[in-house]
Design a protein around this motif. Structure first.
Motif, PDB file in Angstrom:
ATOM      1  N   GLY A  33       0.789  -1.224   0.000  1.00 51.09           N
ATOM      2  CA  GLY A  33       0.000   0.000   0.000  1.00 51.09           C
ATOM      3  C   GLY A  33       0.822   1.275   0.000  1.00 51.09           C
ATOM      4  O   GLY A  33       0.279   2.366   0.022  1.00 51.09           O
ATOM      5  N   GLU A  34       2.125   1.157  -0.010  1.00 54.71           N
ATOM      6  CA  GLU A  34       3.020   2.318  -0.002  1.00 54.71           C
ATOM      7  C   GLU A  34       3.803   2.377  -1.314  1.00 54.71           C
ATOM      8  O   GLU A  34       3.984   1.353  -1.945  1.00 54.71           O
ATOM      9  CB  GLU A  34       4.002   2.222   1.169  1.00 54.71           C
ATOM     10  N   PRO A  35       4.276   3.520  -1.707  1.00 51.37           N
ATOM     11  CA  PRO A  35       4.036   4.828  -1.116  1.00 51.37           C
ATOM     12  C   PRO A  35       2.635   5.317  -1.468  1.00 51.37           C
ATOM     13  O   PRO A  35       2.142   5.071  -2.558  1.00 51.37           O
ATOM     14  CB  PRO A  35       5.106   5.704  -1.764  1.00 51.37           C
ATOM     15  N   ASN A  36       2.007   6.005  -0.527  1.00 54.20           N
ATOM     16  CA  ASN A  36       0.632   6.448  -0.757  1.00 54.20           C
ATOM     17  C   ASN A  36       0.444   7.964  -0.690  1.00 54.20           C
ATOM     18  O   ASN A  36      -0.653   8.451  -0.873  1.00 54.20           O
ATOM     19  CB  ASN A  36      -0.323   5.763   0.227  1.00 54.20           C
ATOM     20  N   ASP A  37       1.499   8.712  -0.396  1.00 49.76           N
ATOM     21  CA  ASP A  37       1.451  10.171  -0.342  1.00 49.76           C
ATOM     22  C   ASP A  37       0.266  10.678   0.482  1.00 49.76           C
ATOM     23  O   ASP A  37      -0.417  11.610   0.108  1.00 49.76           O
ATOM     24  CB  ASP A  37       1.428  10.788  -1.737  1.00 49.76           C
ATOM     25  N   SER A  38       0.052  10.088   1.625  1.00 46.51           N
ATOM     26  CA  SER A  38      -1.032  10.503   2.492  1.00 46.51           C
ATOM     27  C   SER A  38      -0.623  11.754   3.266  1.00 46.51           C
ATOM     28  O   SER A  38       0.063  11.679   4.278  1.00 46.51           O
ATOM     29  CB  SER A  38      -1.377   9.379   3.465  1.00 46.51           C
ATOM     30  N   GLY A  39      -0.977  12.908   2.745  1.00 44.28           N
ATOM     31  CA  GLY A  39      -0.675  14.156   3.440  1.00 44.28           C
ATOM     32  C   GLY A  39       0.722  14.690   3.196  1.00 44.28           C
ATOM     33  O   GLY A  39       1.406  15.057   4.136  1.00 44.28           O
ATOM     34  N   GLU A  41       3.592  13.235   1.858  1.00 46.64           N
ATOM     35  CA  GLU A  41       4.687  12.352   2.240  1.00 46.64           C
ATOM     36  C   GLU A  41       5.678  12.235   1.078  1.00 46.64           C
ATOM     37  O   GLU A  41       5.424  11.528   0.109  1.00 46.64           O
ATOM     38  CB  GLU A  41       4.140  10.977   2.621  1.00 46.64           C
ATOM     39  N   ASP A  42       6.802  12.934   1.197  1.00 43.02           N
ATOM     40  CA  ASP A  42       7.770  12.985   0.110  1.00 43.02           C
ATOM     41  C   ASP A  42       9.126  12.380   0.451  1.00 43.02           C
ATOM     42  O   ASP A  42      10.041  12.412  -0.372  1.00 43.02           O
ATOM     43  CB  ASP A  42       7.992  14.436  -0.335  1.00 43.02           C
ATOM     44  N   CYS A  43       9.293  11.844   1.644  1.00 40.05           N
ATOM     45  CA  CYS A  43      10.559  11.220   2.024  1.00 40.05           C
ATOM     46  C   CYS A  43      10.315   9.777   2.446  1.00 40.05           C
ATOM     47  O   CYS A  43       9.259   9.449   2.981  1.00 40.05           O
ATOM     48  CB  CYS A  43      11.215  11.990   3.167  1.00 40.05           C
ATOM     49  N   ALA A  44      11.303   8.927   2.196  1.00 40.61           N
ATOM     50  CA  ALA A  44      11.157   7.506   2.502  1.00 40.61           C
ATOM     51  C   ALA A  44      11.945   7.135   3.751  1.00 40.61           C
ATOM     52  O   ALA A  44      13.051   7.623   3.973  1.00 40.61           O
ATOM     53  CB  ALA A  44      11.636   6.660   1.333  1.00 40.61           C
ATOM     54  N   VAL A  45      11.332   6.282   4.544  1.00 41.10           N
ATOM     55  CA  VAL A  45      12.000   5.721   5.712  1.00 41.10           C
ATOM     56  C   VAL A  45      11.956   4.203   5.633  1.00 41.10           C
ATOM     57  O   VAL A  45      11.103   3.626   4.949  1.00 41.10           O
ATOM     58  CB  VAL A  45      11.332   6.167   7.041  1.00 41.10           C
ATOM     59  N   MET A  46      12.892   3.570   6.328  1.00 39.15           N
ATOM     60  CA  MET A  46      12.855   2.124   6.492  1.00 39.15           C
ATOM     61  C   MET A  46      12.395   1.883   7.928  1.00 39.15           C
ATOM     62  O   MET A  46      13.035   2.367   8.874  1.00 39.15           O
ATOM     63  CB  MET A  46      14.226   1.496   6.273  1.00 39.15           C
ATOM     64  N   GLU A  47      11.294   1.206   8.068  1.00 47.99           N
ATOM     65  CA  GLU A  47      10.748   0.943   9.396  1.00 47.99           C
ATOM     66  C   GLU A  47      11.337  -0.364   9.908  1.00 47.99           C
ATOM     67  O   GLU A  47      10.983  -1.441   9.426  1.00 47.99           O
ATOM     68  CB  GLU A  47       9.226   0.909   9.336  1.00 47.99           C
ATOM     69  N   ASN A  58       8.454   3.083   3.819  1.00 47.81           N
ATOM     70  CA  ASN A  58       7.206   3.821   3.954  1.00 47.81           C
ATOM     71  C   ASN A  58       7.485   5.279   3.601  1.00 47.81           C
ATOM     72  O   ASN A  58       8.572   5.781   3.882  1.00 47.81           O
ATOM     73  CB  ASN A  58       6.693   3.704   5.390  1.00 47.81           C
ATOM     74  N   ASP A  59       6.529   5.945   2.974  1.00 52.26           N
ATOM     75  CA  ASP A  59       6.705   7.377   2.713  1.00 52.26           C
ATOM     76  C   ASP A  59       6.099   8.164   3.864  1.00 52.26           C
ATOM     77  O   ASP A  59       5.047   7.818   4.393  1.00 52.26           O
ATOM     78  CB  ASP A  59       6.123   7.792   1.357  1.00 52.26           C
ATOM     79  N   PRO A  61       6.128  12.442   5.806  1.00 53.83           N
ATOM     80  CA  PRO A  61       6.484  13.848   5.589  1.00 53.83           C
ATOM     81  C   PRO A  61       7.973  14.058   5.896  1.00 53.83           C
ATOM     82  O   PRO A  61       8.507  13.481   6.853  1.00 53.83           O
ATOM     83  CB  PRO A  61       5.613  14.595   6.594  1.00 53.83           C
ATOM     84  N   CYS A  62       8.633  14.871   5.121  1.00 54.12           N
ATOM     85  CA  CYS A  62      10.061  15.124   5.310  1.00 54.12           C
ATOM     86  C   CYS A  62      10.358  15.864   6.604  1.00 54.12           C
ATOM     87  O   CYS A  62      11.505  15.904   7.048  1.00 54.12           O
ATOM     88  CB  CYS A  62      10.623  15.900   4.119  1.00 54.12           C
ATOM     89  N   THR A  63       9.321  16.409   7.226  1.00 57.86           N
ATOM     90  CA  THR A  63       9.501  17.134   8.489  1.00 57.86           C
ATOM     91  C   THR A  63       9.460  16.205   9.702  1.00 57.86           C
ATOM     92  O   THR A  63       9.738  16.642  10.812  1.00 57.86           O
ATOM     93  CB  THR A  63       8.413  18.201   8.644  1.00 57.86           C
ATOM     94  N   ARG A  64       9.114  14.952   9.497  1.00 55.96           N
ATOM     95  CA  ARG A  64       9.048  13.999  10.609  1.00 55.96           C
ATOM     96  C   ARG A  64      10.444  13.749  11.164  1.00 55.96           C
ATOM     97  O   ARG A  64      11.379  13.498  10.412  1.00 55.96           O
ATOM     98  CB  ARG A  64       8.438  12.676  10.152  1.00 55.96           C
ATOM     99  N   GLU A  65      10.586  13.806  12.481  1.00 52.76           N
ATOM    100  CA  GLU A  65      11.884  13.528  13.089  1.00 52.76           C
ATOM    101  C   GLU A  65      12.151  12.037  13.041  1.00 52.76           C
ATOM    102  O   GLU A  65      11.299  11.225  13.383  1.00 52.76           O
ATOM    103  CB  GLU A  65      11.912  14.020  14.528  1.00 52.76           C
TER     104      GLU A  65
END
Length: 78
Positions: A33-39, A41-47, A58-59, A61-65
């Motif tokens: 279901g990713e990337p889904n650009d929910s709100g 979301e332009d940066c990728a992380v590895m969970e 997962n995508d 927001p780039c502002t997420r710490e």
């Protein structure tokens, strides 16, 4: 953790930060279901807590710490 992948320039066109190289060959690493650009979301992380380590991107927001990974060149040891 941030992995240096984003679609800031063109939505849906994921590129590696710095090189601009496309990530189209790595689509299998996205969580279902990713990337889904929910709100915006332009940066990728590895969970790292993902139940499937091969589908852990997962995508977000780039502002997420978050922690991040960077590439470092190393010198050859002789």
């Amino acid at each position: 953790m941030y992995i240096g992948l984003n679609d800031i320039i063109t939505e849906g066109s994921w590129e590696w930060t710095g090189s601009g190289q496309s990530s189209s060959s790595f689509t299998t690493y996205w969580k279902n279901g990713e990337p889904n650009d929910s709100g915006g979301e332009d940066c990728a992380v590895m969970e790292t807590w993902s139940s499937d380590p091969l589908k852990s991107w997962n995508d977000v927001p780039c502002t997420r710490e978050s922690n991040w990974v960077c590439e470092k060149n190393h010198k050859r040891c002789n």
